[in-house]
Design a protein around this motif. Structure first.
Motif, PDB file in Angstrom:
ATOM      1  N   ALA A  85      40.965  32.862  48.468  1.00 23.19           N
ATOM      2  CA  ALA A  85      41.541  32.748  49.810  1.00 23.19           C
ATOM      3  C   ALA A  85      42.570  33.841  50.074  1.00 23.19           C
ATOM      4  O   ALA A  85      42.860  34.162  51.242  1.00 23.19           O
ATOM      5  CB  ALA A  85      42.170  31.380  49.990  1.00 23.19           C
ATOM      6  N   ARG A  86      43.065  34.447  49.043  1.00 24.82           N
ATOM      7  CA  ARG A  86      44.058  35.521  49.174  1.00 24.82           C
ATOM      8  C   ARG A  86      43.456  36.889  48.869  1.00 24.82           C
ATOM      9  O   ARG A  86      44.180  37.859  48.714  1.00 24.82           O
ATOM     10  CB  ARG A  86      45.256  35.227  48.250  1.00 24.82           C
ATOM     11  N   GLY A  87      42.158  36.947  48.750  1.00 29.55           N
ATOM     12  CA  GLY A  87      41.480  38.225  48.582  1.00 29.55           C
ATOM     13  C   GLY A  87      41.226  38.638  47.156  1.00 29.55           C
ATOM     14  O   GLY A  87      40.932  39.823  46.904  1.00 29.55           O
ATOM     15  N   TYR A  88      41.350  37.734  46.181  1.00 31.72           N
ATOM     16  CA  TYR A  88      41.137  38.072  44.775  1.00 31.72           C
ATOM     17  C   TYR A  88      39.796  37.501  44.290  1.00 31.72           C
ATOM     18  O   TYR A  88      39.445  36.345  44.588  1.00 31.72           O
ATOM     19  CB  TYR A  88      42.251  37.485  43.895  1.00 31.72           C
ATOM     20  N   SER A  89      39.095  38.303  43.543  1.00 31.39           N
ATOM     21  CA  SER A  89      37.929  37.817  42.810  1.00 31.39           C
ATOM     22  C   SER A  89      38.361  37.534  41.386  1.00 31.39           C
ATOM     23  O   SER A  89      39.273  38.195  40.873  1.00 31.39           O
ATOM     24  CB  SER A  89      36.804  38.851  42.828  1.00 31.39           C
ATOM     25  N   ALA A  90      37.743  36.557  40.735  1.00 26.85           N
ATOM     26  CA  ALA A  90      38.168  36.147  39.398  1.00 26.85           C
ATOM     27  C   ALA A  90      37.034  36.276  38.407  1.00 26.85           C
ATOM     28  O   ALA A  90      35.954  35.717  38.598  1.00 26.85           O
ATOM     29  CB  ALA A  90      38.677  34.714  39.436  1.00 26.85           C
ATOM     30  N   ASP A  91      37.295  37.023  37.351  1.00 28.29           N
ATOM     31  CA  ASP A  91      36.405  37.072  36.189  1.00 28.29           C
ATOM     32  C   ASP A  91      37.102  36.236  35.130  1.00 28.29           C
ATOM     33  O   ASP A  91      37.866  36.741  34.306  1.00 28.29           O
ATOM     34  CB  ASP A  91      36.207  38.514  35.731  1.00 28.29           C
ATOM     35  N   ALA A  92      36.858  34.933  35.160  1.00 27.80           N
ATOM     36  CA  ALA A  92      37.567  33.995  34.296  1.00 27.80           C
ATOM     37  C   ALA A  92      36.582  33.091  33.589  1.00 27.80           C
ATOM     38  O   ALA A  92      35.602  32.637  34.185  1.00 27.80           O
ATOM     39  CB  ALA A  92      38.549  33.170  35.116  1.00 27.80           C
ATOM     40  N   VAL A  93      36.851  32.818  32.309  1.00 24.62           N
ATOM     41  CA  VAL A  93      35.975  31.997  31.467  1.00 24.62           C
ATOM     42  C   VAL A  93      36.841  31.030  30.664  1.00 24.62           C
ATOM     43  O   VAL A  93      37.919  31.395  30.183  1.00 24.62           O
ATOM     44  CB  VAL A  93      35.127  32.873  30.526  1.00 24.62           C
ATOM     45  N   THR A 146      57.322  51.364  48.504  1.00 22.03           N
ATOM     46  CA  THR A 146      56.366  52.001  49.413  1.00 22.03           C
ATOM     47  C   THR A 146      54.933  51.814  48.922  1.00 22.03           C
ATOM     48  O   THR A 146      54.013  51.535  49.707  1.00 22.03           O
ATOM     49  CB  THR A 146      56.681  53.500  49.541  1.00 22.03           C
ATOM     50  N   ALA A 147      54.773  51.952  47.592  1.00 23.18           N
ATOM     51  CA  ALA A 147      53.426  51.778  47.027  1.00 23.18           C
ATOM     52  C   ALA A 147      52.927  50.363  47.228  1.00 23.18           C
ATOM     53  O   ALA A 147      51.737  50.138  47.518  1.00 23.18           O
ATOM     54  CB  ALA A 147      53.450  52.130  45.544  1.00 23.18           C
ATOM     55  N   VAL A 148      53.820  49.381  47.090  1.00 18.20           N
ATOM     56  CA  VAL A 148      53.421  47.983  47.295  1.00 18.20           C
ATOM     57  C   VAL A 148      53.047  47.738  48.748  1.00 18.20           C
ATOM     58  O   VAL A 148      52.055  47.053  49.052  1.00 18.20           O
ATOM     59  CB  VAL A 148      54.566  47.045  46.857  1.00 18.20           C
ATOM     60  N   GLU A 149      53.836  48.300  49.663  1.00 15.83           N
ATOM     61  CA  GLU A 149      53.565  48.102  51.075  1.00 15.83           C
ATOM     62  C   GLU A 149      52.244  48.740  51.498  1.00 15.83           C
ATOM     63  O   GLU A 149      51.540  48.239  52.373  1.00 15.83           O
ATOM     64  CB  GLU A 149      54.719  48.672  51.908  1.00 15.83           C
ATOM     65  N   GLN A 150      51.927  49.862  50.862  1.00 11.24           N
ATOM     66  CA  GLN A 150      50.705  50.560  51.219  1.00 11.24           C
ATOM     67  C   GLN A 150      49.486  50.036  50.466  1.00 11.24           C
ATOM     68  O   GLN A 150      48.344  50.330  50.860  1.00 11.24           O
ATOM     69  CB  GLN A 150      50.877  52.061  50.943  1.00 11.24           C
ATOM     70  N   ARG A 151      49.703  49.280  49.398  1.00 12.15           N
ATOM     71  CA  ARG A 151      48.585  48.793  48.604  1.00 12.15           C
ATOM     72  C   ARG A 151      47.854  47.675  49.347  1.00 12.15           C
ATOM     73  O   ARG A 151      48.502  46.773  49.902  1.00 12.15           O
ATOM     74  CB  ARG A 151      49.105  48.281  47.256  1.00 12.15           C
ATOM     75  N   PRO A 152      46.546  47.701  49.356  1.00 12.37           N
ATOM     76  CA  PRO A 152      45.796  46.637  50.038  1.00 12.37           C
ATOM     77  C   PRO A 152      45.967  45.303  49.325  1.00 12.37           C
ATOM     78  O   PRO A 152      46.237  45.251  48.124  1.00 12.37           O
ATOM     79  CB  PRO A 152      44.342  47.126  49.968  1.00 12.37           C
ATOM     80  N   ARG A 153      45.821  44.231  50.050  1.00 10.53           N
ATOM     81  CA  ARG A 153      45.956  42.896  49.470  1.00 10.53           C
ATOM     82  C   ARG A 153      44.740  42.572  48.612  1.00 10.53           C
ATOM     83  O   ARG A 153      43.683  43.178  48.741  1.00 10.53           O
ATOM     84  CB  ARG A 153      46.119  41.856  50.573  1.00 10.53           C
ATOM     85  N   GLY A 154      44.911  41.544  47.762  1.00 10.42           N
ATOM     86  CA  GLY A 154      43.811  41.098  46.930  1.00 10.42           C
ATOM     87  C   GLY A 154      43.622  41.965  45.703  1.00 10.42           C
ATOM     88  O   GLY A 154      44.408  42.868  45.414  1.00 10.42           O
ATOM     89  N   GLY A 155      42.577  41.690  44.933  1.00 14.73           N
ATOM     90  CA  GLY A 155      42.299  42.437  43.732  1.00 14.73           C
ATOM     91  C   GLY A 155      41.352  41.670  42.847  1.00 14.73           C
ATOM     92  O   GLY A 155      40.564  40.846  43.315  1.00 14.73           O
ATOM     93  N   MET A 156      41.398  41.895  41.558  1.00  9.76           N
ATOM     94  CA  MET A 156      40.500  41.273  40.598  1.00  9.76           C
ATOM     95  C   MET A 156      41.306  40.691  39.440  1.00  9.76           C
ATOM     96  O   MET A 156      42.195  41.354  38.909  1.00  9.76           O
ATOM     97  CB  MET A 156      39.506  42.301  40.070  1.00  9.76           C
ATOM     98  N   VAL A 157      40.985  39.437  39.062  1.00 12.37           N
ATOM     99  CA  VAL A 157      41.700  38.732  38.011  1.00 12.37           C
ATOM    100  C   VAL A 157      40.797  38.598  36.792  1.00 12.37           C
ATOM    101  O   VAL A 157      39.660  38.103  36.908  1.00 12.37           O
ATOM    102  CB  VAL A 157      42.142  37.336  38.481  1.00 12.37           C
TER     103      VAL A 157
END
Length: 288
Positions: free
Chosen positions: A155-163, A129-140
Motif C-alpha cells: 500500500a506504500r509502494g513496496y514490493s516484498a521478497d520475503a520468506v 535533498t536526496a530523500v526529498e527527491q527519492r521516489p517513494r516505495g522500493g523493495m524489501v
C-alpha cells in the motif's frame, strides 16, 4: 786719651751696622724657610688614579663620597638594575609570544570546528535533498516478519521478497540473484530474526548494492528468551555499521514495537494486522 765723638757721629756709624746685621739675618733665613707656593697638580695622573681599580681593598669613592653616576657605572660595569630590566624585558617578550601562540591555536581550533560544522550541515542538507527527491516505495528483502507486513508495504509502494524462516545468508542469496536492472533505488533489508549476522556480512551487502541505491536496515524485535539473547548486540551492530555509510537509514522496529504487544501474535515475533501497519509505517518513515 780717647777721642770723644759727637752723638750725631755715633748715630751715623751705628745705623749702617744695624742695616748690615738685618740684611745678614734675612739672607740666613732664606736657607731655612720654605716658600709658601702651591704645588702643581697632575690632573691626568689624578684621573687615571681614580679610574684604576683599587687592588689594596680600599674604595676611593667610598672614602671621598664625591663620585657621580657616570664614574660609578665606569667603575662597576655590572649594573644590577640594568640586568633586572633586561630580564624583565625578556620575560615580557616570552609571555607575549606564548600568548600570541595560544591565540593562534584558539583561532585555528575555532576555524576547524566551524569547518566541521559546515561540512556536517552540508552533508545533512544533501541527505535531506536526496530523500526529498527519492521516489517513494522500493523493495524489501526479509523473513516471515516482512512477509506478514507484505500487504501494508504494498500500500506504500513496496514490493516484498520475503520468506518464512529465512536466514541472513538465504536473504543475501536472493538479493544477489535479482538482476541489478530490476533493483529499485530504495532497498530494505530485514534479516536476523532467525539468527545473527556480522559486520562483514553487512559490508558485503552494501558492496553488492553499491552507492547508487538507498538502503534501509530494519532492526529486529524478539521476545526475552535466552535463545534470542543476540537481539541487542545485533541491533547495535546494525546501527553502528550503517552510520559508516551515507546512503543508509535505520528503521528501528525494535524501538517502535516496544510496548505494543498487541501488534504480535502469542509468540511475540510474528505480527498481526495492527503490527502490519506498524511495521510498514516504521519502514516507510525511515526511508523518507
Amino acid at each position: 786719651m780717647p777721642v770723644v765723638r759727637p752723638r750725631a757721629a755715633r748715630r751715623a756709624v751705628v745705623r749702617p751696622v744695624i742695616g748690615l746685621l738685618a740684611a745678614g739675618l734675612a739672607v740666613a733665613g732664606c736657607s731655612t724657610v720654605q716658600p709658601s707656593v702651591a704645588p702643581q697638580v697632575d690632573t691626568q695622573a689624578t684621573t687615571d688614579a681614580v679610574r684604576a681599580p683599587d687592588t689594596t681593598g680600599s674604595d676611593p669613592l667610598t672614602a671621598s663620597g664625591s663620585a657621580g653616576p657616570d664614574v660609578q657605572s665606569q667603575i662597576n660595569p655590572f649594573d644590577p638594575s640594568r640586568s633586572l630590566q633586561r630580564l624583565e624585558t625578556q620575560r615580557r617578550a616570552q609571555a607575549e609570544r606564548k600568548a600570541a601562540k595560544e591565540r593562534a591555536e584558539r583561532i585555528r581550533a575555532r576555524k576547524a570546528k566551524k569547518k566541521k560544522q559546515r561540512q556536517k550541515a552540508a552533508k545533512q542538507a544533501a541527505a535531506k535533498t536526496a530523500v526529498e527527491q527519492r521516489p517513494r516505495g522500493g523493495m524489501v528483502f526479509g523473513d516471515s516478519v516482512a512477509l506478514g507486513a507484505q500487504s501494508c508495504l504494498a500500500a506504500r509502494g513496496y514490493s516484498a521478497d520475503a520468506v518464512q524462516s529465512r536466514t541472513f545468508s538465504e536473504g543475501f542469496a536472493a538479493l544477489r540473484s535479482t538482476p541489478r536492472a530490476e533493483l529499485p533505488q530504495n532497498l530494505v533489508i530485514h534479516l536476523g530474526t532467525n539468527g545473527p549476522f556480522g559486520a562483514d556480512d553487512f559490508h558485503a551487502v552494501m558492496s553488492h548494492i553499491g552507492s547508487g541505491h538507498h538502503v534501509t536496515w530494519v532492526t529486529i524485535s524478539l521476545p526475552d528468551k535466552s535463545s534470542y539473547a543476540f537481539e541487542g548486540s545485533l541491533n547495535e551492530m546494525i546501527k553502528a555499521t550503517a552510520s559508516q555509510y551515507t546512503n543508509t537509514a535505520i528503521a528501528d522496529w525494535n524501538a517502535a514495537s516496544a510496548g505494543n504487544d498487541h501488534w504480535f501474535y502469542a509468540d511475540m515475533i510474528h505480527i498481526n494486522g495492527s503490527g502490519c501497519e506498524g511495521f510498514a509505517e516504521t519502514v516507510d518513515s525511515a526511508g523518507r
